[in-house]
Scaffold this motif. Sequence first.
Motif, mmCIF file in Angstrom:
data_model
loop_
_atom_site.group_PDB
_atom_site.id
_atom_site.type_symbol
_atom_site.label_atom_id
_atom_site.label_comp_id
_atom_site.label_asym_id
_atom_site.label_seq_id
_atom_site.Cartn_x
_atom_site.Cartn_y
_atom_site.Cartn_z
ATOM 1 N N ASN A 8 39.378 -63.500 17.826
ATOM 2 C CA ASN A 8 38.340 -63.382 16.802
ATOM 3 C C ASN A 8 37.802 -64.758 16.413
ATOM 4 O O ASN A 8 38.538 -65.740 16.364
ATOM 5 N N TYR A 9 36.507 -64.810 16.126
ATOM 6 C CA TYR A 9 35.826 -66.020 15.637
ATOM 7 C C TYR A 9 35.885 -67.178 16.626
ATOM 8 O O TYR A 9 35.655 -68.332 16.248
ATOM 9 N N SER A 10 36.167 -66.920 17.873
ATOM 10 C CA SER A 10 36.211 -68.007 18.848
ATOM 11 C C SER A 10 34.979 -67.953 19.748
ATOM 12 O O SER A 10 34.250 -66.965 19.784
ATOM 13 N N SER A 11 34.746 -69.042 20.466
ATOM 14 C CA SER A 11 33.570 -69.154 21.327
ATOM 15 C C SER A 11 33.987 -69.630 22.708
ATOM 16 O O SER A 11 34.979 -70.357 22.860
ATOM 17 N N LEU A 12 33.194 -69.237 23.690
ATOM 18 C CA LEU A 12 33.406 -69.670 25.074
ATOM 19 C C LEU A 12 32.168 -70.442 25.513
ATOM 20 O O LEU A 12 31.057 -69.918 25.462
ATOM 21 N N ALA A 13 32.350 -71.689 25.911
ATOM 22 C CA ALA A 13 31.223 -72.549 26.272
ATOM 23 C C ALA A 13 30.516 -72.041 27.531
ATOM 24 O O ALA A 13 31.081 -71.304 28.339
ATOM 25 N N SER A 14 29.277 -72.458 27.696
ATOM 26 C CA SER A 14 28.480 -72.075 28.863
ATOM 27 C C SER A 14 29.168 -72.481 30.162
ATOM 28 O O SER A 14 29.901 -73.473 30.212
ATOM 29 N N ASN A 15 28.941 -71.701 31.208
ATOM 30 C CA ASN A 15 29.456 -71.983 32.555
ATOM 31 C C ASN A 15 30.981 -72.063 32.610
ATOM 32 O O ASN A 15 31.541 -72.849 33.371
ATOM 33 N N SER A 16 31.634 -71.242 31.796
ATOM 34 C CA SER A 16 33.099 -71.243 31.774
ATOM 35 C C SER A 16 33.670 -70.034 32.511
ATOM 36 O O SER A 16 32.973 -69.041 32.738
ATOM 37 N N LEU A 17 34.938 -70.136 32.860
ATOM 38 C CA LEU A 17 35.670 -69.045 33.490
ATOM 39 C C LEU A 17 36.892 -68.726 32.636
ATOM 40 O O LEU A 17 37.797 -69.555 32.506
ATOM 41 N N LEU A 18 36.897 -67.547 32.057
ATOM 42 C CA LEU A 18 38.037 -67.113 31.241
ATOM 43 C C LEU A 18 38.799 -66.045 32.012
ATOM 44 O O LEU A 18 38.271 -64.959 32.274
ATOM 45 N N ASN A 19 40.048 -66.347 32.355
ATOM 46 C CA ASN A 19 40.844 -65.414 33.152
ATOM 47 C C ASN A 19 42.273 -65.265 32.626
ATOM 48 O O ASN A 19 43.170 -64.865 33.361
ATOM 49 N N LYS A 20 42.471 -65.629 31.338
ATOM 50 C CA LYS A 20 43.794 -65.477 30.738
ATOM 51 C C LYS A 20 43.647 -65.277 29.232
ATOM 52 O O LYS A 20 42.540 -65.314 28.694
ATOM 53 N N LYS A 21 44.759 -65.089 28.577
ATOM 54 C CA LYS A 21 44.755 -64.822 27.140
ATOM 55 C C LYS A 21 44.754 -66.130 26.355
ATOM 56 O O LYS A 21 45.640 -66.965 26.533
ATOM 57 N N MET A 22 43.760 -66.287 25.480
ATOM 58 C CA MET A 22 43.722 -67.417 24.567
ATOM 59 C C MET A 22 44.377 -67.006 23.248
ATOM 60 O O MET A 22 44.521 -65.824 22.955
ATOM 61 N N VAL A 23 44.741 -67.998 22.429
ATOM 62 C CA VAL A 23 45.557 -67.725 21.254
ATOM 63 C C VAL A 23 44.836 -68.010 19.945
ATOM 64 O O VAL A 23 44.836 -67.192 19.024
ATOM 65 N N ASP A 24 44.216 -69.154 19.832
ATOM 66 C CA ASP A 24 43.687 -69.627 18.556
ATOM 67 C C ASP A 24 42.367 -68.975 18.176
ATOM 68 O O ASP A 24 41.423 -68.944 18.975
ATOM 69 N N GLN A 25 42.294 -68.483 16.930
ATOM 70 C CA GLN A 25 41.031 -68.072 16.354
ATOM 71 C C GLN A 25 40.279 -69.311 15.867
ATOM 72 O O GLN A 25 40.835 -70.390 15.783
ATOM 73 N N PHE A 26 38.990 -69.139 15.558
ATOM 74 C CA PHE A 26 38.160 -70.250 15.088
ATOM 75 C C PHE A 26 38.310 -71.445 16.037
ATOM 76 O O PHE A 26 38.626 -72.559 15.623
ATOM 77 N N ALA A 27 38.080 -71.201 17.308
ATOM 78 C CA ALA A 27 38.264 -72.246 18.313
ATOM 79 C C ALA A 27 37.194 -72.145 19.389
ATOM 80 O O ALA A 27 36.593 -71.091 19.611
ATOM 81 N N LEU A 28 36.953 -73.270 20.044
ATOM 82 C CA LEU A 28 36.024 -73.336 21.172
ATOM 83 C C LEU A 28 36.820 -73.528 22.446
ATOM 84 O O LEU A 28 37.648 -74.441 22.540
ATOM 85 N N TYR A 29 36.549 -72.665 23.422
ATOM 86 C CA TYR A 29 37.173 -72.765 24.731
ATOM 87 C C TYR A 29 36.094 -73.054 25.770
ATOM 88 O O TYR A 29 34.939 -72.658 25.607
ATOM 89 N N GLY A 30 36.459 -73.735 26.840
ATOM 90 C CA GLY A 30 35.479 -74.012 27.875
ATOM 91 C C GLY A 30 36.115 -74.589 29.110
ATOM 92 O O GLY A 30 37.254 -75.063 29.092
ATOM 93 N N GLY A 31 35.375 -74.545 30.224
ATOM 94 C CA GLY A 31 35.836 -75.112 31.484
ATOM 95 C C GLY A 31 36.170 -74.064 32.515
ATOM 96 O O GLY A 31 36.049 -72.858 32.296
ATOM 97 N N ILE A 32 36.560 -74.539 33.709
ATOM 98 C CA ILE A 32 36.929 -73.670 34.823
ATOM 99 C C ILE A 32 38.299 -74.114 35.335
ATOM 100 O O ILE A 32 38.396 -75.156 36.003
ATOM 101 N N PRO A 33 39.373 -73.381 35.013
ATOM 102 C CA PRO A 33 39.394 -72.254 34.070
ATOM 103 C C PRO A 33 39.288 -72.754 32.635
ATOM 104 O O PRO A 33 39.459 -73.939 32.356
ATOM 105 N N ALA A 34 39.025 -71.823 31.717
ATOM 106 C CA ALA A 34 38.821 -72.191 30.318
ATOM 107 C C ALA A 34 40.109 -72.721 29.692
ATOM 108 O O ALA A 34 41.201 -72.262 29.994
#
Length: 206
Positions: free
Chosen positions: A150-176
């Motif tokens: 919840n309340y998290s974001s995934l940056a452009s051109n990213s690959l998300l293929n696993k479970k993230m943990v932190d809310q209110f967070a920005l994830y990005g990259g390949i893999p994210a």
Amino acid sequence: MAPVRFYSKGGKVMITGPIRHAMISLGLPGNDVFDRQEPFIWNVEGGVCHFQGSCAINPGSSITLRKGAYLSFGERVSMGQHTKIICYKKIVIGHQSLISWDCTLMDSDAHPFYDLEQQRLISNSESIVIGCRTFIGQRSTILKGAFLPNYSSLASNSLLNKKMVDQFALYGGIPARLVKKNIARIINERDIQEGIKILQQNYNNK
């Protein structure tokens, strides 16, 4: 309004919550970045497509739902142009989530793989869960087993293929990966100050 092409019309559509005019739009509203006349593709072979409130799916996008699968859209979900959802098992998109254009959400490898060393069939499909009030940047890919809190974001051109943990967070990259904590999208873009106030309240109550 963009045309809608029905490749398959199997399965079930379930709507929960108050029914109102134009609450679910397929091929609308579009924007000035893409051609608004590109068709939206509905390819539901089976399973259940569940709308929990209003939902806007832009032109040029597509939904593919295989037999026995479950796809859920929360209240006020928006999906950009050319974004594709391919659901073999289960994909859940939380309330007030915004998915940009040219994204792909796919909960299956689509093709079977076999581990020759361990002599076992590798799991072909795993559920995808997109939390509430999330943002997915353009040209991102979300694959089986992904979880965006919840309340998290995934940056452009990213690959998300696993479970993230932190809310209110920005994830990005390949893999994210985690890029920054304590950051979130402002939902109310028409009144930024009010949006910040609500966001701060939700952050304080997390």
